[in-house]
Design a protein around this motif. Structure first.
Motif, PDB file in Angstrom:
ATOM      1  N   VAL A  45       0.862  -1.176   0.000  1.00  0.00           N
ATOM      2  CA  VAL A  45       0.000   0.000   0.000  1.00  0.00           C
ATOM      3  C   VAL A  45       0.900   1.227   0.000  1.00  0.00           C
ATOM      4  O   VAL A  45       1.673   1.434   0.936  1.00  0.00           O
ATOM      5  N   ASP A  46       0.809   2.028  -1.051  1.00  0.00           N
ATOM      6  CA  ASP A  46       1.660   3.210  -1.188  1.00  0.00           C
ATOM      7  C   ASP A  46       1.011   4.146  -2.201  1.00  0.00           C
ATOM      8  O   ASP A  46       0.373   3.674  -3.136  1.00  0.00           O
ATOM      9  N   PRO A  47       1.165   5.456  -2.050  1.00  0.00           N
ATOM     10  CA  PRO A  47       0.587   6.366  -3.038  1.00  0.00           C
ATOM     11  C   PRO A  47       1.272   6.288  -4.410  1.00  0.00           C
ATOM     12  O   PRO A  47       0.715   6.708  -5.406  1.00  0.00           O
ATOM     13  N   ARG A  51       9.257   0.033  -7.544  1.00  0.00           N
ATOM     14  CA  ARG A  51       9.844  -1.303  -7.732  1.00  0.00           C
ATOM     15  C   ARG A  51       9.279  -2.320  -6.752  1.00  0.00           C
ATOM     16  O   ARG A  51       9.097  -3.490  -7.089  1.00  0.00           O
ATOM     17  N   THR A  52       9.019  -1.890  -5.535  1.00  0.00           N
ATOM     18  CA  THR A  52       8.417  -2.806  -4.565  1.00  0.00           C
ATOM     19  C   THR A  52       7.040  -3.249  -5.044  1.00  0.00           C
ATOM     20  O   THR A  52       6.695  -4.426  -4.979  1.00  0.00           O
ATOM     21  N   SER A  53       6.256  -2.309  -5.550  1.00  0.00           N
ATOM     22  CA  SER A  53       4.908  -2.624  -6.045  1.00  0.00           C
ATOM     23  C   SER A  53       4.963  -3.672  -7.148  1.00  0.00           C
ATOM     24  O   SER A  53       4.120  -4.576  -7.197  1.00  0.00           O
ATOM     25  N   SER A  54       5.933  -3.539  -8.031  1.00  0.00           N
ATOM     26  CA  SER A  54       6.015  -4.468  -9.163  1.00  0.00           C
ATOM     27  C   SER A  54       6.399  -5.880  -8.736  1.00  0.00           C
ATOM     28  O   SER A  54       6.161  -6.833  -9.473  1.00  0.00           O
ATOM     29  N   ASN A  55       6.977  -6.030  -7.553  1.00  0.00           N
ATOM     30  CA  ASN A  55       7.372  -7.349  -7.051  1.00  0.00           C
ATOM     31  C   ASN A  55       6.358  -7.973  -6.110  1.00  0.00           C
ATOM     32  O   ASN A  55       6.583  -9.059  -5.608  1.00  0.00           O
ATOM     33  N   CYS A  56       5.263  -7.275  -5.844  1.00  0.00           N
ATOM     34  CA  CYS A  56       4.274  -7.767  -4.876  1.00  0.00           C
ATOM     35  C   CYS A  56       3.090  -8.423  -5.573  1.00  0.00           C
ATOM     36  O   CYS A  56       2.833  -8.187  -6.750  1.00  0.00           O
ATOM     37  N   GLY A  57       2.365  -9.209  -4.804  1.00  0.00           N
ATOM     38  CA  GLY A  57       1.180  -9.866  -5.343  1.00  0.00           C
ATOM     39  C   GLY A  57       0.008  -8.927  -5.506  1.00  0.00           C
ATOM     40  O   GLY A  57      -0.860  -9.141  -6.345  1.00  0.00           O
ATOM     41  N   CYS A  58      -0.030  -7.858  -4.728  1.00  0.00           N
ATOM     42  CA  CYS A  58      -1.148  -6.932  -4.771  1.00  0.00           C
ATOM     43  C   CYS A  58      -0.648  -5.529  -4.426  1.00  0.00           C
ATOM     44  O   CYS A  58       0.096  -5.354  -3.470  1.00  0.00           O
ATOM     45  N   PHE A  59      -1.064  -4.540  -5.205  1.00  0.00           N
ATOM     46  CA  PHE A  59      -0.718  -3.140  -4.953  1.00  0.00           C
ATOM     47  C   PHE A  59      -2.005  -2.338  -4.840  1.00  0.00           C
ATOM     48  O   PHE A  59      -2.911  -2.488  -5.640  1.00  0.00           O
ATOM     49  N   ARG A  60      -2.083  -1.499  -3.801  1.00  0.00           N
ATOM     50  CA  ARG A  60      -3.211  -0.569  -3.633  1.00  0.00           C
ATOM     51  C   ARG A  60      -2.649   0.824  -3.493  1.00  0.00           C
ATOM     52  O   ARG A  60      -1.723   1.045  -2.723  1.00  0.00           O
ATOM     53  N   LYS A  61      -3.239   1.758  -4.235  1.00  0.00           N
ATOM     54  CA  LYS A  61      -2.787   3.140  -4.145  1.00  0.00           C
ATOM     55  C   LYS A  61      -3.217   3.767  -2.830  1.00  0.00           C
ATOM     56  O   LYS A  61      -2.506   4.562  -2.247  1.00  0.00           O
TER      57      LYS A  61
END
Length: 74
Positions: A45-47, A51-61
């Motif tokens: 979870v990040d605005p 790179r971390t988002s691209s390596n995770c299973g789920c990203f939320r803005k």
């Protein structure tokens, strides 16, 4: 971080909020990558998408709640 690195390998889910370990702490990202290989689900979870988002299973803005009506507040 309050847990030991090895706890990531034993976790079912890891939640990263407002951080970017891929850029800021690459050693922790190595542990996260190993955990992901073992089946750990990683949420980020990040605005910003990074790179971390691209390596995770789920990203939320954001995780904003749905607005509540005045009648439900009482």
């Amino acid at each position: 971080m309050t847990n030991h690195w090895v706890d990531m390998l034993n976790a079912d889910v890891v939640l990263i909020m407002g951080g970017n370990p891929a850029e800021d702490h690459p050693i922790s990202m190595n542990w996260l990558a190993r955990a992901k290989e073992q089946g750990t689900y990683i949420l980020h979870v990040d605005p910003r998408f990074n790179r971390t988002s691209s390596n995770c299973g789920c990203f939320r803005k954001n995780c904003a709640r749905a607005p509540t009506s005045p009648s439900s507040v009482a």
